[in-house]
Design an enzyme around this catalytic site. Structure first.
Site, PDB file in Angstrom:
ATOM      1  N   GLY A  96       0.848  -1.186   0.000  1.00  0.00           N
ATOM      2  CA  GLY A  96       0.000   0.000   0.000  1.00  0.00           C
ATOM      3  C   GLY A  96       0.879   1.229   0.000  1.00  0.00           C
ATOM      4  O   GLY A  96       2.047   1.176   0.409  1.00  0.00           O
TER       5      GLY A  96
ATOM      6  N   GLN B  68       3.423   9.713   0.819  1.00  0.00           N
ATOM      7  CA  GLN B  68       4.646   8.909   0.925  1.00  0.00           C
ATOM      8  C   GLN B  68       5.565   9.099  -0.276  1.00  0.00           C
ATOM      9  O   GLN B  68       6.708   8.644  -0.248  1.00  0.00           O
ATOM     10  CB  GLN B  68       4.313   7.437   1.103  1.00  0.00           C
ATOM     11  CG  GLN B  68       3.742   7.139   2.482  1.00  0.00           C
ATOM     12  CD  GLN B  68       3.556   5.666   2.674  1.00  0.00           C
ATOM     13  OE1 GLN B  68       2.533   5.106   2.287  1.00  0.00           O
ATOM     14  NE2 GLN B  68       4.561   5.025   3.245  1.00  0.00           N
TER      15      GLN B  68
ATOM     16  N   CYS C  55       6.445   0.198   7.569  1.00  0.00           N
ATOM     17  CA  CYS C  55       6.074   1.348   6.746  1.00  0.00           C
ATOM     18  C   CYS C  55       7.227   1.699   5.829  1.00  0.00           C
ATOM     19  O   CYS C  55       8.380   1.759   6.275  1.00  0.00           O
ATOM     20  CB  CYS C  55       5.741   2.539   7.650  1.00  0.00           C
ATOM     21  SG  CYS C  55       5.245   4.016   6.749  1.00  0.00           S
ATOM     22  N   LEU C  56       6.924   1.931   4.571  1.00  0.00           N
ATOM     23  CA  LEU C  56       7.956   2.311   3.619  1.00  0.00           C
ATOM     24  C   LEU C  56       8.643   3.614   4.014  1.00  0.00           C
ATOM     25  O   LEU C  56       9.802   3.834   3.662  1.00  0.00           O
ATOM     26  CB  LEU C  56       7.354   2.432   2.211  1.00  0.00           C
ATOM     27  CG  LEU C  56       6.768   1.145   1.631  1.00  0.00           C
ATOM     28  CD1 LEU C  56       6.092   1.433   0.296  1.00  0.00           C
ATOM     29  CD2 LEU C  56       7.820   0.064   1.503  1.00  0.00           C
TER      30      LEU C  56
ATOM     31  N   HIS D 235      -3.877   1.736   7.914  1.00  0.00           N
ATOM     32  CA  HIS D 235      -2.539   2.297   7.824  1.00  0.00           C
ATOM     33  C   HIS D 235      -2.500   3.460   6.824  1.00  0.00           C
ATOM     34  O   HIS D 235      -1.960   4.530   7.122  1.00  0.00           O
ATOM     35  CB  HIS D 235      -1.573   1.176   7.401  1.00  0.00           C
ATOM     36  CG  HIS D 235      -0.149   1.571   7.302  1.00  0.00           C
ATOM     37  ND1 HIS D 235       0.798   1.196   8.225  1.00  0.00           N
ATOM     38  CD2 HIS D 235       0.522   2.297   6.361  1.00  0.00           C
ATOM     39  CE1 HIS D 235       1.980   1.666   7.869  1.00  0.00           C
ATOM     40  NE2 HIS D 235       1.837   2.344   6.730  1.00  0.00           N
ATOM     41  N   GLU D 236      -3.087   3.252   5.644  1.00  0.00           N
ATOM     42  CA  GLU D 236      -3.026   4.275   4.595  1.00  0.00           C
ATOM     43  C   GLU D 236      -3.877   5.495   4.938  1.00  0.00           C
ATOM     44  O   GLU D 236      -3.463   6.629   4.697  1.00  0.00           O
ATOM     45  CB  GLU D 236      -3.417   3.696   3.233  1.00  0.00           C
ATOM     46  CG  GLU D 236      -2.557   2.544   2.746  1.00  0.00           C
ATOM     47  CD  GLU D 236      -1.055   2.777   2.815  1.00  0.00           C
ATOM     48  OE1 GLU D 236      -0.596   3.940   2.748  1.00  0.00           O
ATOM     49  OE2 GLU D 236      -0.330   1.780   2.945  1.00  0.00           O
TER      50      GLU D 236
ATOM     51  N   HIS E 187      -1.978   7.590   7.258  1.00  0.00           N
ATOM     52  CA  HIS E 187      -1.009   8.432   6.544  1.00  0.00           C
ATOM     53  C   HIS E 187      -1.674   9.707   6.036  1.00  0.00           C
ATOM     54  O   HIS E 187      -1.126  10.803   6.194  1.00  0.00           O
ATOM     55  CB  HIS E 187      -0.406   7.682   5.347  1.00  0.00           C
ATOM     56  CG  HIS E 187       0.833   6.934   5.664  1.00  0.00           C
ATOM     57  ND1 HIS E 187       1.947   7.509   6.224  1.00  0.00           N
ATOM     58  CD2 HIS E 187       1.146   5.628   5.486  1.00  0.00           C
ATOM     59  CE1 HIS E 187       2.887   6.605   6.385  1.00  0.00           C
ATOM     60  NE2 HIS E 187       2.421   5.444   5.948  1.00  0.00           N
TER      61      HIS E 187
END
Length: 182
Positions: free
Chosen positions: A51, A56, A100-101, A142-143, A146
């Site tokens: 995702g 991000q 997380c990226l 999660h997204e 963000h």
């Protein structure tokens, strides 16, 4: 709308201001949006994520993309624009490892709702609704976090968050081993 291949963009790391504020609503459903989403998918795949939120890759817009399995193993590939997260009234929490990226190389156990629904819009401005279980439900939460200016580490105890952020600062960036990061 014309579609084109996406180009991976650098992943924005924790601490960058765009990751720590609520993202702007999307109002224009045009070719630039199509290109942004293509770039988001390319960036997510290049980073081995499941995702990715627009902030991000440094873009202040309420958009996320996913290519993520649900509890049955069925993959959902989707774009959600201006998402609204809906959690069940009676919440069953599941604790699992999350990464997380934007916080490369690190993971921590975090409780999230076992099921989640997002509503929003697709690339054509049509209303959509996606229901998620398992990792997909976690990914939705999660997204949307963000897009609201939160990273998963912001939900952790202060001492653990500081340890993870310090370790991530030593990590060169996103790459192999980030397969379950979002």
């Amino acid at each position: 709308m014309q579609t084109s291949a996406g180009a991976p963009r650098p992943i924005t790391r924790y601490g960058t201001p765009v990751l720590h504020r609520r993202c702007a609503e999307v109002t224009d459903f045009d070719d630039r949006l199509v290109q942004l989403v293509a770039d988001m998918f390319a960036s997510m795949y290049a980073a081995h994520g499941v995702g990715l939120a627009a902030n991000q890759i440094g873009v202040d817009a309420r958009i996320f993309v996913v290519d993520c399995p649900d509890a049955t193993g069925t993959h959902t590939v989707a774009t959600v624009i201006n998402p609204v997260l809906h959690l069940p009234e009676h919440r069953e929490l599941v604790t699992d490892s999350e990464g997380c990226l934007s916080v490369p190389g690190q993971h921590a156990d975090l409780a999230r709702c076992a099921t989640a629904t997002v509503t929003g819009f697709d690339l054509d401005g049509q209303e959509i609704r996606l229901d998620g279980t398992g990792t997909l439900a976690r990914c939705f939460q999660h997204e949307v976090d963000h897009l609201d200016g939160l990273a998963y580490v912001d939900r952790l105890p202060t001492k653990l968050r500081k340890q993870i952020l310090a370790a991530s600062a030593e990590h060169p960036g996103v790459g192999a081993g980030a397969a379950q990061d979002a």
